[in-house]
Motif scaffolding. Structure first.
Motif, PDB file in Angstrom:
ATOM      1  N   GLY A  74      27.940  12.076  23.167  1.00 32.41           N
ATOM      2  CA  GLY A  74      27.183  12.734  24.088  1.00 32.41           C
ATOM      3  C   GLY A  74      27.360  12.622  26.049  1.00 32.41           C
ATOM      4  O   GLY A  74      27.089  13.122  27.074  1.00 32.41           O
ATOM      5  N   PHE A  75      28.170  11.368  26.271  1.00 39.76           N
ATOM      6  CA  PHE A  75      29.296  11.252  27.227  1.00 39.76           C
ATOM      7  C   PHE A  75      30.248  12.744  27.202  1.00 39.76           C
ATOM      8  O   PHE A  75      30.305  12.739  28.729  1.00 39.76           O
ATOM      9  CB  PHE A  75      30.480  10.062  26.791  1.00 39.76           C
ATOM     10  CG  PHE A  75      30.775   9.726  28.395  1.00 39.76           C
ATOM     11  CD1 PHE A  75      30.518   9.020  29.699  1.00 39.76           C
ATOM     12  CD2 PHE A  75      32.468   9.788  28.263  1.00 39.76           C
ATOM     13  CE1 PHE A  75      31.485   8.742  30.754  1.00 39.76           C
ATOM     14  CE2 PHE A  75      33.160  10.264  28.839  1.00 39.76           C
ATOM     15  CZ  PHE A  75      32.257   8.989  30.714  1.00 39.76           C
ATOM     16  N   GLY A  76      30.684  13.007  25.663  1.00 40.01           N
ATOM     17  CA  GLY A  76      30.967  13.929  25.454  1.00 40.01           C
ATOM     18  C   GLY A  76      30.753  15.810  26.469  1.00 40.01           C
ATOM     19  O   GLY A  76      31.615  16.229  27.189  1.00 40.01           O
ATOM     20  N   LEU A  77      29.581  15.642  25.984  1.00 40.96           N
ATOM     21  CA  LEU A  77      28.777  16.817  25.883  1.00 40.96           C
ATOM     22  C   LEU A  77      28.999  16.389  27.762  1.00 40.96           C
ATOM     23  O   LEU A  77      28.972  17.676  28.212  1.00 40.96           O
ATOM     24  CB  LEU A  77      27.478  16.837  25.828  1.00 40.96           C
ATOM     25  CG  LEU A  77      27.586  17.301  23.773  1.00 40.96           C
ATOM     26  CD1 LEU A  77      26.983  17.606  22.857  1.00 40.96           C
ATOM     27  CD2 LEU A  77      28.579  18.468  23.671  1.00 40.96           C
ATOM     28  N   VAL A  94      30.141  17.916  33.642  1.00 39.78           N
ATOM     29  CA  VAL A  94      30.564  18.305  34.958  1.00 39.78           C
ATOM     30  C   VAL A  94      31.563  18.657  35.171  1.00 39.78           C
ATOM     31  O   VAL A  94      31.635  18.983  36.737  1.00 39.78           O
ATOM     32  CB  VAL A  94      31.064  16.663  34.803  1.00 39.78           C
ATOM     33  CG1 VAL A  94      31.362  15.573  35.834  1.00 39.78           C
ATOM     34  CG2 VAL A  94      29.533  15.903  34.672  1.00 39.78           C
ATOM     35  N   LEU A  95      32.278  18.662  33.884  1.00 39.52           N
ATOM     36  CA  LEU A  95      33.564  20.331  34.484  1.00 39.52           C
ATOM     37  C   LEU A  95      33.292  21.255  35.114  1.00 39.52           C
ATOM     38  O   LEU A  95      33.922  21.779  35.729  1.00 39.52           O
ATOM     39  CB  LEU A  95      34.584  19.877  33.712  1.00 39.52           C
ATOM     40  CG  LEU A  95      34.986  19.126  32.703  1.00 39.52           C
ATOM     41  CD1 LEU A  95      35.947  18.999  31.741  1.00 39.52           C
ATOM     42  CD2 LEU A  95      36.003  18.728  34.160  1.00 39.52           C
ATOM     43  N   TRP A 139      38.503  26.226  29.366  1.00 40.49           N
ATOM     44  CA  TRP A 139      39.644  25.130  29.775  1.00 40.49           C
ATOM     45  C   TRP A 139      40.599  25.026  28.384  1.00 40.49           C
ATOM     46  O   TRP A 139      41.828  23.929  29.024  1.00 40.49           O
ATOM     47  CB  TRP A 139      38.761  23.974  29.237  1.00 40.49           C
ATOM     48  CG  TRP A 139      38.990  22.562  30.317  1.00 40.49           C
ATOM     49  CD1 TRP A 139      40.014  21.883  29.296  1.00 40.49           C
ATOM     50  CD2 TRP A 139      38.764  22.286  31.329  1.00 40.49           C
ATOM     51  NE1 TRP A 139      40.057  20.286  30.189  1.00 40.49           N
ATOM     52  CE2 TRP A 139      39.322  21.237  31.844  1.00 40.49           C
ATOM     53  CE3 TRP A 139      37.702  23.401  32.389  1.00 40.49           C
ATOM     54  CZ2 TRP A 139      39.066  20.311  32.362  1.00 40.49           C
ATOM     55  CZ3 TRP A 139      38.085  22.257  33.785  1.00 40.49           C
ATOM     56  CH2 TRP A 139      38.882  20.597  33.507  1.00 40.49           C
ATOM     57  N   PRO A 140      40.587  25.498  27.665  1.00 39.30           N
ATOM     58  CA  PRO A 140      42.462  26.218  27.272  1.00 39.30           C
ATOM     59  C   PRO A 140      43.271  26.384  27.169  1.00 39.30           C
ATOM     60  O   PRO A 140      44.298  25.925  27.305  1.00 39.30           O
ATOM     61  CB  PRO A 140      41.605  26.139  25.241  1.00 39.30           C
ATOM     62  CG  PRO A 140      40.241  26.388  25.668  1.00 39.30           C
ATOM     63  CD  PRO A 140      39.421  25.964  26.868  1.00 39.30           C
ATOM     64  N   MET A 145      38.476  16.184  25.026  1.00 43.98           N
ATOM     65  CA  MET A 145      36.705  16.736  25.554  1.00 43.98           C
ATOM     66  C   MET A 145      36.555  18.477  25.111  1.00 43.98           C
ATOM     67  O   MET A 145      35.509  17.761  24.009  1.00 43.98           O
ATOM     68  CB  MET A 145      36.976  16.538  27.133  1.00 43.98           C
ATOM     69  CG  MET A 145      35.570  17.694  27.566  1.00 43.98           C
ATOM     70  SD  MET A 145      35.637  19.428  27.490  1.00 43.98           S
ATOM     71  CE  MET A 145      36.747  20.274  28.614  1.00 43.98           C
ATOM     72  N   LEU A 146      37.506  18.700  24.662  1.00 44.15           N
ATOM     73  CA  LEU A 146      37.139  20.411  23.128  1.00 44.15           C
ATOM     74  C   LEU A 146      37.158  19.290  22.378  1.00 44.15           C
ATOM     75  O   LEU A 146      36.475  19.827  21.483  1.00 44.15           O
ATOM     76  CB  LEU A 146      38.666  20.996  23.631  1.00 44.15           C
ATOM     77  CG  LEU A 146      39.035  21.335  24.740  1.00 44.15           C
ATOM     78  CD1 LEU A 146      40.002  22.229  24.890  1.00 44.15           C
ATOM     79  CD2 LEU A 146      38.219  22.484  25.341  1.00 44.15           C
TER      80      LEU A 146
END
Length: 458
Positions: free
Chosen positions: A220-223, A228-229, A384-385, A427-428
């Motif tokens: 969930g932190f990653g999502l 946030v990004l 992002w990639p 993150m990806l």
């Protein structure tokens, strides 16, 4: 430091053997340089601060839980944006051309990765960005004037069309809108944060809760980091109009670093104000957290005040996206990797008018068919990639083309870009595990561009 004018050459990657005291030999940009340091910084800040700071905090609180974890994800997202800006500023000063990341990828890796970025920009990135920001603008307009769902989408489409027309008319007009809206939104955000601490009741907010930095789940932190990004995104948009910035060797690095740092400070202050007034449980169920904070401070009038603030903020971000993104399509067409008419420059107004019009038309189409959440996720996973590739290009170009004159070198190299790369890849990968469907769809759109590229070349 001033830079010598670029020498004309055929479009495409510059020859590796460039003189150590010159920039890469690239063809002259056909768009006039009219943006100074303040306008450049306003493009970046105004593009970043849009709807995210008003919409994203609720989802972050729901995903990660306590005040410590919420603070951690916002700090991490801000540092990633800052590290990206610190790195990409080297490329912006090295290749100050319209198209930004598109140009960096072309110079570092060749035409295929650059085409894939332009392809994804055309189908996913820019329409999603325009659509998501316009939807927020229209939703908050609907809080002041009853619109209904159809009216919200019509208002969003009208905003895209209006700002496209302004940016077609003149980059100076677009910059003026950006300067005024950015100054206004910064003042109002700082004022909202200050009033929250002065008038709010901290005893009922999240600061009295136990402080722990462990999220509800690391997935969930990653999502939450993806969301946030989205809120921080726009830190690279200034590079898309590099060909129209005055004295780019000095202006671009200063505007990139100063603008991104300003956004980081503002976002942390505003989130602290939210948490001072509201408990985390209330934030988690409030998609309009800024409105709830203002209501506690000023009563019913507070909701209307915030609605006007969000409209102003989203309008400025929409203008920034309308100004910057089409320059990628323009540069792509100018290289012969897209339909040549998209590279047309208006004979009187000297703007890439067909590229701006195409981006606006696609944004309007996306507004008609997708929700805000779908648009925001598609944007982050689409762009992002290419941020990862652009940051890695600094390593590649330092090794393959060391003789190029670099007016600015990445602060903290190589640690800063390495941290950015590791965190971005993590993150990806987390998005792939947690949301395989939407992530694979985004990657599939990118990969679909490979056969299209070879068909186009044939």
């Amino acid at each position: 430091m001033s830079i010598p004018p670029p020498q004309p050459s055929a479009p495409g990657p510059a020859a590796p053997a460039a003189d150590a005291h010159t920039h890469a030999a690239l063809p002259p940009d056909r768009l006039p340089r009219r943006l100074g340091i303040w306008s450049a910084a306003a493009v970046l800040v105004g593009s970043v601060i849009g709807s995210g700071i008003f919409r994203v905090p609720s989802g972050v609180a729901e995903q990660v839980g306590g005040v410590g974890a919420i603070s951690l994800v916002w700090v991490l997202g801000g540092l990633l944006a800052l590290f990206g800006a610190l790195t990409i500023a080297e490329l912006a000063a090295l290749f100050p051309r319209s198209g930004g990341i598109y140009v960096f990828l072309r110079e570092a890796y060749g035409p295929l990765p650059a085409f894939l970025f332009g392809w994804t920009e055309l189908l996913v990135i820019r329409p999603s960005a325009l659509g998501a920001i316009a939807m927020i603008f229209a939703e908050y307009l609907g809080r002041l004037v009853p619109l209904g769902e159809g009216g919200v989408r019509l208002a969003a489409a009208s905003a895209i069309a209006l700002l496209a027309a302004a940016n077609i008319r003149s980059v100076t007009w677009g910059a003026a809108v950006q300067n005024v809206s950015t100054a206004a939104k910064l003042l109002t955000l700082v004022g909202l944060a200050a009033l929250a601490f002065l008038l709010g009741d901290g005893a009922s907010g999240a600061f009295v809760e136990p402080l722990h930095f462990s999220p509800l789940s690391w997935g969930g932190f990653g999502l939450a980091l993806v969301a946030v990004l989205w809120a921080y995104d726009g830190w690279a948009d200034l590079t898309f109009v590099s060909g129209e910035v005055k004295n780019p060797a000095r202006t671009l690095p200063r505007a990139l670093l100063g603008g991104t740092l300003t956004v980081l400070v503002i976002y942390l202050a505003v989130n602290a104000a939210y948490l001072y007034v509201l408990p985390t449980a209330a934030m988690a169920v409030s998609p309009l957290v800024a409105s709830d904070v203002a209501t506690r401070l000023f009563g019913a009038a507070g909701a209307s005040l915030v609605a006007a603030l969000v409209m102003l903020s989203a309008f400025g971000a929409l203008n920034g996206s309308s100004m910057t993104g089409p320059r990628i399509l323009y540069a792509m067409a100018d290289d012969g990797l897209f339909f040549r008419p998209i590279a047309a420059v208006h004979p009187r107004w000297r703007t890439p008018w067909t590229a701006i019009g195409l981006a606006a038309a696609l944004g309007i189409a996306y507004v008609s068919s997708r929700s805000f959440e779908q648009l925001a996720d598609a944007f982050v996973l689409g762009i992002w990639p290419f941020y990862v590739l652009a940051v890695f290009a600094v390593f590649r170009l330092r090794r393959s083309r060391p003789a190029l004159h670099r007016p600015y070198r990445t602060v903290g190299y190589p640690v800063v870009p390495v941290i950015f790369l590791l965190a971005s890849v993590a993150m990806l990968l987390n998005a792939l595990v947690q949301q395989p469907g939407s992530t694979l769809f985004g990657f599939g759109i990118i990969l679909l561009g490979i056969p299209v590229f070879y068909l186009w070349r044939r």
